[in-house]
Scaffold this active site. Structure first.
Site, PDB file in Angstrom:
ATOM      1  N   SER A   1      33.659  41.759  42.219  1.00 51.13           N
ATOM      2  CA  SER A   1      34.725  41.669  41.223  1.00 51.13           C
ATOM      3  C   SER A   1      34.286  40.794  40.069  1.00 51.13           C
ATOM      4  CB  SER A   1      36.001  41.083  41.841  1.00 51.13           C
ATOM      5  OG  SER A   1      36.960  40.772  40.848  1.00 51.13           O
TER       6      SER A   1
ATOM      7  N   TYR B   1      40.172  34.325  46.280  1.00 47.36           N
ATOM      8  CA  TYR B   1      39.609  35.654  46.018  1.00 47.36           C
ATOM      9  C   TYR B   1      38.315  35.534  45.217  1.00 47.36           C
ATOM     10  CZ  TYR B   1      39.274  40.488  44.415  1.00 47.36           C
ATOM     11  OH  TYR B   1      38.840  41.762  44.137  1.00 47.36           O
TER      12      TYR B   1
END
Length: 276
Positions: free
Chosen positions: A135, A160
């Site tokens: 990501s 995350y």
């Protein structure tokens, strides 16, 4: 016929990627729910897969990942493509059955254990590819080895981002290790994709995310195409150790390029997962 193993394959970008790679391939779909796997298998079969197998595994349990490894070793003599796509986020700090912070465990430790355990099989299958769904969040990630599990100051995005930074660090280390073996290792940001992973966001953020989904996020189909590109495009046959965004190679964060951080992460990950 290529054998392609995809984790997180029952919905979203994982399912779309599997569907795109289906023609003339043997697809091995990994997910937590057998009913969802059955539905996914029918769709992938309809898309032209020669064979579709399904394997159940819960990435919040390292014991479940080890069972998955044993099933794969017993059932397949080659894996041409391994796509580490399974991932999640937790609004509140949660621990797995192993006692690890759940976002880090599911997004990094589980695919780390799976990939390290299948490394020899991948080399024996060369030319082969290993792909990590990372990501752009990794740019905001930090790697505090004194509090890797976020026992203090936890937030959904910090956890995350750390897990995705770990993906890129591991990808680069593994690519260097496997250089010359015929196994390429790359990672990508599939885009800001409108999938149900955002359903775990805090309640107060969901109305804004609903608007963002409609206005700016790409479809799961597009995200799946981007994974499939890195996993299968002939032009990338010899490309390894790279991070992709929108089908283009991008420079990862400075931390992601620090070999000392990567080496320490490998040592810690080994101690936490005990791959064999």
């Amino acid at each position: 016929m290529k054998t392609i193993l995809i984790t997180g394959a029952t919905a979203g970008i994982g399912l779309e990627c599997a569907t795109r790679l289906a023609p003339d391939s043997n697809l091995v779909l990994v997910g937590r729910s057998l009913p969802k796997l059955d539905v996914a298998a029918r769709r992938v079969g309809d898309a032209g897969a020669v064979r579709v197998d399904t394997l159940v595994a819960d990435f919040a349990s390292l014991a479940s990942v080890r069972e998955l490894v044993e099933q794969i070793r017993a059932s397949y003599d080659r894996i041409d493509v391994l796509i580490n796509n399974a991932g999640t986020v937790y609004a509140d700090r949660t621990e797995t059955v192993d006692g690890y912070e759940a976002t880090f465990a599911v997004n990094h430790l589980a695919p780390y254990l799976l990939t390290q355990s299948l490394k020899e099989l991948m080399v024996a299958s060369a030319p082969a590819r290993i792909v990590f769904t990372a990501s752009t969040g990794h740019y905001r990630g930090s790697m505090d080895f004194d509090d890797l599990q976020y026992r203090s100051a936890y937030s959904i995005m910090k956890a995350y981002s750390r897990s995705k930074l770990a993906n890129v660090l591991y990808m680069r280390s593994l690519a260097a290790e496997l250089s010359g073996t015929g196994v390429t290792v790359n990672a990508l940001h599939p885009g800001m994709v409108a999938t149900d992973i955002w359903d775990r966001a805090p309640w107060f953020a969901r109305p804004l995310l609903a608007v963002v989904k409609r206005m700016t996020m790409i479809s799961p189909e597009e995200g799946g195409r981007r994974i499939a590109y890195v996993a299968s495009d002939p032009a990338l046959a010899d490309v390894t150790g790279q991070y992709f965004e929108d089908n283009q190679i991008r420079e990862p964060s400075p931390v992601a390029q620090d070999p000392s951080v990567a080496q320490r992460l490998m040592r810690v990950s080994d101690s936490l997962t005990d791959p064999r």
